[in-house]
Design a protein around this motif. Structure first.
Motif, short mmCIF file in Angstrom:
data_model
loop_
_atom_site.label_atom_id
_atom_site.label_comp_id
_atom_site.label_asym_id
_atom_site.label_seq_id
_atom_site.Cartn_x
_atom_site.Cartn_y
_atom_site.Cartn_z
N LYS A 1 5.78 4.06 0.81
CA LYS A 1 5.21 2.72 0.92
C LYS A 1 4.84 2.46 2.38
O LYS A 1 5.64 2.71 3.28
CB LYS A 1 6.19 1.67 0.44
CG LYS A 1 5.60 0.26 0.45
CD LYS A 1 6.35 -0.62 -0.49
CE LYS A 1 5.83 -2.04 -0.44
NZ LYS A 1 4.61 -2.23 -1.16
N ASP B 1 3.94 -0.30 5.18
CA ASP B 1 4.09 -1.72 5.49
C ASP B 1 2.98 -2.14 6.44
O ASP B 1 3.14 -2.10 7.66
CB ASP B 1 5.46 -2.00 6.10
CG ASP B 1 6.58 -1.72 5.12
OD1 ASP B 1 6.40 -2.04 3.92
OD2 ASP B 1 7.61 -1.19 5.52
N ASP C 1 -3.28 0.94 -3.57
CA ASP C 1 -2.77 -0.43 -3.42
C ASP C 1 -1.53 -0.64 -4.28
O ASP C 1 -1.02 0.31 -4.89
CB ASP C 1 -3.85 -1.46 -3.72
CG ASP C 1 -4.31 -1.46 -5.17
OD1 ASP C 1 -3.70 -0.77 -6.01
OD2 ASP C 1 -5.29 -2.16 -5.46
N ASP C 2 -1.03 -1.87 -4.34
CA ASP C 2 0.20 -2.15 -5.07
C ASP C 2 0.07 -1.96 -6.58
O ASP C 2 1.06 -1.77 -7.27
CB ASP C 2 0.68 -3.57 -4.77
CG ASP C 2 1.18 -3.69 -3.34
OD1 ASP C 2 1.63 -2.67 -2.77
OD2 ASP C 2 1.11 -4.80 -2.78
N LYS C 3 -1.15 -2.00 -7.09
CA LYS C 3 -1.40 -1.73 -8.51
C LYS C 3 -1.72 -0.25 -8.74
O LYS C 3 -2.09 0.14 -9.83
CB LYS C 3 -2.53 -2.60 -9.04
CG LYS C 3 -2.20 -4.07 -9.03
CD LYS C 3 -3.34 -4.88 -9.59
CE LYS C 3 -2.97 -6.36 -9.55
NZ LYS C 3 -4.07 -7.19 -10.05
N MET D 1 0.84 -1.16 0.00
CA MET D 1 0.00 0.00 0.00
C MET D 1 0.89 1.23 0.00
O MET D 1 1.94 1.25 0.62
CB MET D 1 -0.91 -0.01 1.23
CG MET D 1 -1.89 1.12 1.24
SD MET D 1 -3.03 1.07 2.63
CE MET D 1 -3.83 -0.48 2.38
N TYR D 2 0.44 2.26 -0.69
CA TYR D 2 1.19 3.51 -0.82
C TYR D 2 0.36 4.68 -0.31
O TYR D 2 -0.87 4.65 -0.38
CB TYR D 2 1.57 3.76 -2.27
CG TYR D 2 2.49 2.72 -2.83
CD1 TYR D 2 3.86 2.86 -2.69
CD2 TYR D 2 2.00 1.59 -3.47
CE1 TYR D 2 4.72 1.90 -3.19
CE2 TYR D 2 2.85 0.63 -3.97
CZ TYR D 2 4.21 0.79 -3.83
OH TYR D 2 5.06 -0.17 -4.31
#
Length: 67
Positions: free
Chosen positions: A64, A66, A20-22, A1-2
């Motif tokens: 980012k 965690d 999200d990661d995408k 997650m960003y």
């Protein structure tokens, strides 16, 4: 997650984006009102961690998370 911190202009307040990661937008909320958005994502218990990171994050930068 960003997380991305976006600077507001004039009457528009500062905002935070969670992605999200995408890089799909998960949440978009005012810096001073994160409660409801984080609760909807199930991250209400991570509120202090996320907001501490947001306070340190310069505007326009991506960090980012965690989680």
């Amino acid at each position: 997650m960003y997380v991305i911190k976006v600077k507001g202009i004039a009457k528009i307040p500062d905002y935070v984006q969670l992605r999200d990661d995408k890089f799909t937008l998960l949440a978009y909320f005012r810096v001073d009102r994160p409660d409801k958005s984080l609760d909807k994502l199930g991250l209400g218990h991570k509120l202090p961690y996320i907001m501490d990171l947001v306070k340190e994050l310069p505007f326009g930068q991506i960090a980012k998370l965690d989680i």
